[in-house]
Design an enzyme around this catalytic site. Structure first.
Site, PDB file in Angstrom:
ATOM      1  N   CYS A 185      94.110 -64.364  30.260  1.00  0.00           N
ATOM      2  CA  CYS A 185      93.702 -65.635  29.669  1.00  0.00           C
ATOM      3  C   CYS A 185      94.431 -65.816  28.340  1.00  0.00           C
ATOM      4  CB  CYS A 185      92.184 -65.643  29.451  1.00  0.00           C
ATOM      5  SG  CYS A 185      91.586 -67.130  28.628  1.00  0.00           S
ATOM      6  N   CYS A 232      91.797 -65.676  25.303  1.00  0.00           N
ATOM      7  CA  CYS A 232      91.029 -64.487  24.899  1.00  0.00           C
ATOM      8  C   CYS A 232      91.598 -63.165  25.401  1.00  0.00           C
ATOM      9  CB  CYS A 232      89.573 -64.621  25.333  1.00  0.00           C
ATOM     10  SG  CYS A 232      89.325 -64.444  27.117  1.00  0.00           S
ATOM     11  N   CYS A 265      87.517 -68.974  32.732  1.00  0.00           N
ATOM     12  CA  CYS A 265      87.470 -67.593  32.255  1.00  0.00           C
ATOM     13  C   CYS A 265      86.019 -67.264  31.914  1.00  0.00           C
ATOM     14  CB  CYS A 265      88.360 -67.441  31.024  1.00  0.00           C
ATOM     15  SG  CYS A 265      88.243 -65.808  30.254  1.00  0.00           S
ATOM     16  N   CYS A 290      94.698 -72.073  42.167  1.00  0.00           N
ATOM     17  CA  CYS A 290      95.778 -72.905  41.639  1.00  0.00           C
ATOM     18  C   CYS A 290      95.563 -72.977  40.122  1.00  0.00           C
ATOM     19  CB  CYS A 290      95.679 -74.279  42.295  1.00  0.00           C
ATOM     20  SG  CYS A 290      97.004 -75.390  41.894  1.00  0.00           S
TER      21      CYS A 290
END
Length: 139
Positions: free
Chosen positions: A52, A55, A101, A126
């Site tokens: 991510c 983070c 996330c 996707c």
């Protein structure tokens, strides 16, 4: 959809704006979408871990990435299902499943199920390139 605990990374809007570029903020925090076929990871074959961008949580691995020709990086499974949250999304007159996330609640993209992708899960995550960073590994 996925049941999850609240995100562990929580920041104010001002903190997210200071950390992210305007384009990253638009996708990650406002559930925007980058234009098809423009993302840096759409066609990459680099072996590694996708994290991510907001983070640094591990989300996907390159061994689950496949060419779906949809215009965004596609994966058939997250590296750990607990690291993503799936949310029903009925915006834009469509029924979709949003992927976020689990650590920071950032928008990643959408997952599509059972459309004949020929993958082990028959799923296509996707994901916007701009929501990811790639940590190359040897292999």
């Amino acid at each position: 959809m996925t049941q999850h605990t609240p995100p562990t990374v929580v920041k104010s809007d001002a903190e997210w704006r200071a950390q992210l570029t305007p384009q990253e903020y638009h996708v990650l925090r406002e559930a925007g979408t980058e234009r098809a076929f423009t993302g840096e990871y759409t066609d990459t074959k680099t072996v590694g871990v996708y994290r991510c961008r907001a983070c640094d949580t591990e989300l996907f691995r390159s061994d689950t990435k496949f060419e779906s020709h949809c215009g965004w990086p596609s994966f058939y499974a997250p590296s750990d299902a607990q690291n993503v949250v799936l949310i029903e999304d009925n915006t834009l007159g469509m029924r979709r499943v949003e992927v976020r996330c689990a650590t920071c609640n950032s928008h990643l993209g959408h997952v599509f199920h059972g459309e004949g992708y020929g993958t082990p899960t028959d799923d296509r995550y996707c994901i916007n390139s701009i929501s990811l960073t790639l940590e190359p590994t040897e292999g």
